[in-house]
Design a protein around this motif. Structure first.
Motif, PDB file in Angstrom:
ATOM      1  N   SER A   1      40.418  45.141  47.402  1.00  0.00           N
ATOM      2  CA  SER A   1      41.601  44.722  47.745  1.00  0.00           C
ATOM      3  C   SER A   1      42.451  44.319  46.713  1.00  0.00           C
ATOM      4  CB  SER A   1      41.547  43.834  49.244  1.00  0.00           C
ATOM      5  OG  SER A   1      42.992  43.459  49.126  1.00  0.00           O
ATOM      6  N   ALA A   2      43.619  45.060  46.546  1.00  0.00           N
ATOM      7  CA  ALA A   2      44.538  44.553  45.481  1.00  0.00           C
ATOM      8  C   ALA A   2      45.178  43.366  46.060  1.00  0.00           C
ATOM      9  CB  ALA A   2      45.591  45.860  45.143  1.00  0.00           C
ATOM     10  N   ARG A   3      45.405  42.218  45.016  1.00  0.00           N
ATOM     11  CA  ARG A   3      45.995  41.074  45.551  1.00  0.00           C
ATOM     12  C   ARG A   3      46.622  40.176  44.478  1.00  0.00           C
ATOM     13  NH1 ARG A   3      40.799  38.117  48.551  1.00  0.00           N
ATOM     14  NH2 ARG A   3      39.419  39.522  47.835  1.00  0.00           N
ATOM     15  N   ASN A   4      47.206  39.175  44.631  1.00  0.00           N
ATOM     16  CA  ASN A   4      47.469  38.119  43.616  1.00  0.00           C
ATOM     17  C   ASN A   4      47.589  36.781  44.070  1.00  0.00           C
ATOM     18  OD1 ASN A   4      50.291  37.129  44.034  1.00  0.00           O
ATOM     19  ND2 ASN A   4      50.471  39.099  44.649  1.00  0.00           N
ATOM     20  N   SER A   5      47.666  35.813  43.360  1.00  0.00           N
ATOM     21  CA  SER A   5      47.667  34.275  43.945  1.00  0.00           C
ATOM     22  C   SER A   5      46.377  33.896  44.696  1.00  0.00           C
ATOM     23  CB  SER A   5      48.975  33.978  44.695  1.00  0.00           C
ATOM     24  OG  SER A   5      49.985  34.381  43.981  1.00  0.00           O
ATOM     25  N   PHE A   6      45.395  34.505  44.223  1.00  0.00           N
ATOM     26  CA  PHE A   6      43.977  34.150  44.944  1.00  0.00           C
ATOM     27  C   PHE A   6      43.196  33.338  43.930  1.00  0.00           C
ATOM     28  CE2 PHE A   6      43.492  37.827  42.844  1.00  0.00           C
ATOM     29  CZ  PHE A   6      41.944  38.279  42.603  1.00  0.00           C
ATOM     30  N   THR A   7      41.943  32.835  44.239  1.00  0.00           N
ATOM     31  CA  THR A   7      41.021  32.335  43.496  1.00  0.00           C
ATOM     32  C   THR A   7      39.777  32.927  43.502  1.00  0.00           C
ATOM     33  OG1 THR A   7      40.992  30.163  42.463  1.00  0.00           O
ATOM     34  CG2 THR A   7      40.347  30.472  44.809  1.00  0.00           C
ATOM     35  N   GLY A   8      38.758  32.539  42.435  1.00  0.00           N
ATOM     36  CA  GLY A   8      37.625  32.871  42.260  1.00  0.00           C
ATOM     37  C   GLY A   8      36.593  31.872  41.597  1.00  0.00           C
TER      38      GLY A   8
ATOM     39  N   ASP B   1      30.090  32.745  38.472  1.00  0.00           N
ATOM     40  CA  ASP B   1      29.828  33.222  36.938  1.00  0.00           C
ATOM     41  C   ASP B   1      29.900  34.759  36.906  1.00  0.00           C
ATOM     42  OD1 ASP B   1      27.320  34.461  37.614  1.00  0.00           O
ATOM     43  OD2 ASP B   1      26.286  32.400  37.263  1.00  0.00           O
ATOM     44  N   ALA B   2      29.570  35.386  35.624  1.00  0.00           N
ATOM     45  CA  ALA B   2      29.907  36.695  35.558  1.00  0.00           C
ATOM     46  C   ALA B   2      29.008  37.420  36.147  1.00  0.00           C
ATOM     47  CB  ALA B   2      29.930  36.965  33.908  1.00  0.00           C
ATOM     48  N   THR B   3      28.046  37.148  36.799  1.00  0.00           N
ATOM     49  CA  THR B   3      26.891  38.001  37.510  1.00  0.00           C
ATOM     50  C   THR B   3      26.779  37.568  38.932  1.00  0.00           C
ATOM     51  OG1 THR B   3      24.985  36.255  37.319  1.00  0.00           O
ATOM     52  CG2 THR B   3      25.539  37.845  35.600  1.00  0.00           C
ATOM     53  N   ALA B   4      27.532  36.540  39.465  1.00  0.00           N
ATOM     54  CA  ALA B   4      27.511  36.266  40.927  1.00  0.00           C
ATOM     55  C   ALA B   4      28.591  35.476  41.124  1.00  0.00           C
ATOM     56  CB  ALA B   4      26.368  35.476  41.287  1.00  0.00           C
ATOM     57  N   ALA B   5      29.674  35.829  42.069  1.00  0.00           N
ATOM     58  CA  ALA B   5      30.682  35.145  42.038  1.00  0.00           C
ATOM     59  C   ALA B   5      31.385  35.426  43.522  1.00  0.00           C
ATOM     60  CB  ALA B   5      31.914  35.375  40.905  1.00  0.00           C
ATOM     61  N   ILE B   6      32.382  34.678  43.901  1.00  0.00           N
ATOM     62  CA  ILE B   6      33.234  34.853  44.981  1.00  0.00           C
ATOM     63  C   ILE B   6      34.667  34.812  44.783  1.00  0.00           C
ATOM     64  CG2 ILE B   6      32.843  32.759  45.845  1.00  0.00           C
ATOM     65  CD1 ILE B   6      32.695  33.448  48.812  1.00  0.00           C
ATOM     66  N   VAL B   7      35.382  35.632  45.584  1.00  0.00           N
ATOM     67  CA  VAL B   7      36.863  35.596  45.300  1.00  0.00           C
ATOM     68  C   VAL B   7      37.286  35.462  46.718  1.00  0.00           C
ATOM     69  CG1 VAL B   7      37.019  36.486  43.197  1.00  0.00           C
ATOM     70  CG2 VAL B   7      37.294  38.152  45.313  1.00  0.00           C
ATOM     71  N   PHE B   8      38.568  34.864  47.067  1.00  0.00           N
ATOM     72  CA  PHE B   8      39.270  34.560  48.328  1.00  0.00           C
ATOM     73  C   PHE B   8      40.555  34.381  48.536  1.00  0.00           C
ATOM     74  CE2 PHE B   8      36.676  31.132  46.879  1.00  0.00           C
ATOM     75  CZ  PHE B   8      37.437  29.957  46.708  1.00  0.00           C
ATOM     76  N   GLY B   9      41.196  34.410  49.366  1.00  0.00           N
ATOM     77  CA  GLY B   9      42.602  34.178  49.649  1.00  0.00           C
ATOM     78  C   GLY B   9      43.527  35.290  49.095  1.00  0.00           C
ATOM     79  N   GLY B  10      44.753  34.854  48.836  1.00  0.00           N
ATOM     80  CA  GLY B  10      45.710  35.869  47.913  1.00  0.00           C
ATOM     81  C   GLY B  10      46.843  36.512  48.788  1.00  0.00           C
ATOM     82  N   SER B  11      47.565  37.235  48.318  1.00  0.00           N
ATOM     83  CA  SER B  11      48.637  38.076  49.131  1.00  0.00           C
ATOM     84  C   SER B  11      48.320  39.504  48.446  1.00  0.00           C
ATOM     85  CB  SER B  11      49.995  37.502  48.282  1.00  0.00           C
ATOM     86  OG  SER B  11      51.158  38.249  49.083  1.00  0.00           O
ATOM     87  N   PRO B  12      48.435  40.297  49.498  1.00  0.00           N
ATOM     88  CA  PRO B  12      49.027  40.244  50.734  1.00  0.00           C
ATOM     89  C   PRO B  12      47.891  39.974  51.835  1.00  0.00           C
ATOM     90  CG  PRO B  12      48.817  42.609  50.202  1.00  0.00           C
ATOM     91  CD  PRO B  12      48.608  41.805  49.025  1.00  0.00           C
ATOM     92  N   THR B  13      46.661  39.792  51.465  1.00  0.00           N
ATOM     93  CA  THR B  13      45.216  39.436  52.368  1.00  0.00           C
ATOM     94  C   THR B  13      44.989  38.339  52.389  1.00  0.00           C
ATOM     95  OG1 THR B  13      44.053  40.596  50.747  1.00  0.00           O
ATOM     96  CG2 THR B  13      44.787  42.257  52.486  1.00  0.00           C
ATOM     97  N   PRO B  14      45.669  37.360  52.778  1.00  0.00           N
ATOM     98  CA  PRO B  14      45.172  36.085  52.534  1.00  0.00           C
ATOM     99  C   PRO B  14      43.999  35.368  52.931  1.00  0.00           C
ATOM    100  CG  PRO B  14      47.020  36.127  54.410  1.00  0.00           C
ATOM    101  CD  PRO B  14      46.656  37.346  53.662  1.00  0.00           C
ATOM    102  N   ALA B  15      43.416  35.982  53.876  1.00  0.00           N
ATOM    103  CA  ALA B  15      41.756  35.365  54.384  1.00  0.00           C
ATOM    104  C   ALA B  15      40.970  36.296  53.816  1.00  0.00           C
ATOM    105  CB  ALA B  15      41.785  35.633  56.130  1.00  0.00           C
TER     106      ALA B  15
END
Length: 605
Positions: free
Chosen positions: A148-155, A158-172
């Motif tokens: 999902s393309a998005r901005n203003s989110f966070t992750g 590390d480089a081998t195991a990570a999670i990203v969440f939130g953002g616009s336009p899919t904030p959940a």
């Protein structure tokens, strides 16, 4: 059950009062107060920020190595400032260095990992993007895109195991990274953008974020499968930053609440958020790297623009020094000159209430002050440098400005060649009576001066000026590596200064300012890149503030017991003296600094 002696190897000492021979952790019985006591190191009770060197670009937004990063290995990635950037800078704990750019220009990314193994994902560069790039310490390489393309989110991770969440336009929306591919997993309960996070791919924390204008305080915890709401932040905000490689221990910093730029810093302990010391620069869209005990915050938006400011975070429990009462001097004085160590110090000249100017010289041996041979000329407004057996006193305020210089050999004072100008209240630094640097001061009709002169043991020679003309600055270091801090200007009007300049043997360079503007402060003398500055005056108050310089920035530490100006100084950041001075009256009191210091605690039921 084993006795204390069997366990520790010594009996409990019976002592009337505080036992001076105690070592850390040793128990004794205070027979006066009928208490069991012990001594332990003095440490900070809350984390704090100190200013670091700015990064090079004024871009902000999405310029962050992730919360799995380190204080001394951060990346500032992309950003915007009237346009979008691909710039990348690397931080080594002291300086920022430009490295190779991103392939895709953008801001508002999610960036995570431990530099140099770093991932930056998504963001905005005119449109939302799904692009993901991997950094190997030299180059950026395109890898598999987000779903999902998005901005203003966070992750986080590390480089081998990570999670990203939130953002616009899919904030959940939440996605997991396994080092190769992205997988959709369970959404946040409260969708939001401008969010911050901490932790790993299996144990993460999401806090703050939209909706605007006030933002929210909502916090959610990720257990590897689901998000669960936990206790809220104390301050609701959006576009905040986060630190923390472990979800039960995270830092929330900065942000925006309506039109209020936030400096608030909060610590999460796995259950609750607790207020800590604020950022020095309130801002939003701030990026961060590191942990809840050692991190760095950088960039962001401030009123009217972007900031390049960097601040370093140290968590609670750091060793801290403290001031304690020392041995009083025989002749109280203001603006006396000084030098030496805590076990071998010299104080000379100054002003005194009953007799006016003094020529009195006193030496300290670590236990007592002893009067020795006087200076040839009673005076105040001097600068000084050196040791208790080899030092200089130069400049003169009363009875008239002069460049008079005297040299001390441990027994007698000898008149030497004068400075080229008749000056009062200048600053000085140097190793001994053969090597010194005099700078600034005042000489009517020119008020504050920038003039700098170098002493070679016989003569003074003019060298390159200060950048900021001033008087009553304090100095540390030697003639090839020195520091001038604080001071004041007197025309037009009086301005108290926090300005700090470093001297490299040829030129003065402006560096990070002190936190508290002031003049007539004391300072430890011998070492340029490890300095304490303490006391002084800035209208309308005498100052007790103590600040420590680490070669890059200033950090507040424990205050003097008594605020005052014009005291003499000796010692280092480990062990220092502040001697005599003035606070509406002349004082003979001496305070002694020890770092790290100890505190005495009482056992309670």
């Amino acid at each position: 059950m084993a006795t204390y002696k069997e366990t520790v190897g010594t009996s409990v000492v019976n002592y009337a009062g505080n036992y001076p021979g105690a070592v850390n952790g040793e128990l004794w019985y205070d027979s006066t107060n009928k208490d069991f006591k012990y001594q332990s190191p003095n440490v900070t009770s809350a984390g704090s920020w100190r200013t670091g060197n700015n990064f090079n670009s004024t871009a902000s937004s999405g310029r962050g190595d992730g919360t799995q990063g380190a204080q001394d290995a951060a990346l500032a990635v992309g950003g915007n400032n009237g346009g979008y950037f691909a710039n990348v800078e690397s931080y080594n704990g002291t300086n920022w260095t430009e490295v190779n750019d991103l392939n895709t220009t953008r801001a508002f990314t999610a960036t995570f990992g431990l530099n140099p193994a770093t991932i930056t994902a998504g963001g905005y560069g005119g449109t939302n993007v799904t692009n993901v790039e991997s950094f190997n310490g030299t180059n950026w390489t395109e890898v598999n895109d987000l779903n999902s393309a998005r901005n203003s989110f966070t992750g986080t991770g590390d480089a081998t195991a990570a999670i990203v969440f939130g953002g616009s336009p899919t904030p959940a929306y939440t996605e997991l990274w396994n080092g190769t591919n992205w997988t959709e997993v369970n959404d946040l309960n409260s969708g939001r953008y401008g969010i911050a996070g901490a932790g790993t791919s299996t144990e993460a924390l999401a806090f703050g974020g939209s909706p605007e204008p006030g933002g929210v305080a909502i916090t959610e915890a990720w257990n590897g499968t689901n998000w669960t709401e936990v206790n809220d932040l104390n301050t609701a905000r959006i576009y905040l930053g986060g630190l923390g490689s472990s979800a039960p221990s995270a830092i929330a910093m900065g942000g925006l609440s309506g039109s209020t730029y936030r400096a608030q810093t909060e610590l999460y302990n796995g259950t609750n958020w607790t207020e800590q010391n604020d950022l020095s620069t309130a801002r939003f869209q701030v990026s961060g790297s590191g942990t809840s005990t050692a991190g760095v915050a950088f960039g962001g938006a401030i009123p009217g623009g972007k900031t390049q400011a960097t601040e370093e975070w140290t968590g609670a429990g750091a060793p801290v020094g403290a001031w304690a009462s020392g041995v009083s001097i025989n002749t109280a004085r203001n603006a006396g000159a000084s030098g030496g160590a805590t076990s071998a110090a010299a104080v000379y000249g100054g002003g005194q209430a009953s007799t006016g100017l003094v020529a009195v010289t006193e030496l300290y041996n670590g236990s007592n002050w002893t009067e020795v041979n006087d200076m040839n000329t009673a005076r105040n407004g001097m600068a000084s440098n050196g040791t208790s057996t080899s030092c200089l006193g130069y400049f003169q305020d009363d009875p008239a400005r002069s460049g008079k210089t005297e040299s001390w050999n441990g027994t007698n004072w000898t008149e030497m060649n004068d400075l080229s100008q008749s000056v009062r209240q200048g600053g000085g630094l140097g190793a001994d009576n053969t090597s010194a640097l005099a700078y600034g001061g005042e000489s009517a009709p020119t008020h504050q001066l920038a003039t700098t002169e170098l002493w070679n043991g016989t003569n003074w020679t003019e060298v390159n000026d200060l950048n900021t003309a001033r008087l009553n600055a304090t100095g540390s270091g030697i003639v090839t590596a020195g520091l001038a801090a604080g001071g004041r200007t007197v025309s037009p009007g009086t301005t108290d200064l926090a300005v700090t300049e470093s001297w490299n043997g040829t030129n003065w360079t402006e560096v990070n300012d002190m936190n508290t503007a002031r003049y007539l402060s004391g300072a430890t003398k011998p070492v340029y890149d490890s300095v304490l500055v303490y006391g002084g005056y800035a209208a309308p108050n005498y100052k007790a503030n103590t600040e420590e310089w680490n070669g890059v920035s200033w950090a507040e530490t424990s205050d003097l017991s008594t605020a005052r100006q014009g005291g003499g100084s000796a010692g280092t950041t480990a062990s220092a003296l502040y001697i005599s001075g003035y606070l509406n009256t002349y004082t003979a009191a001496t305070e002694e600094w020890n770092s790290p210091s100890n505190v005495i605690k009482t056992l309670t039921d």
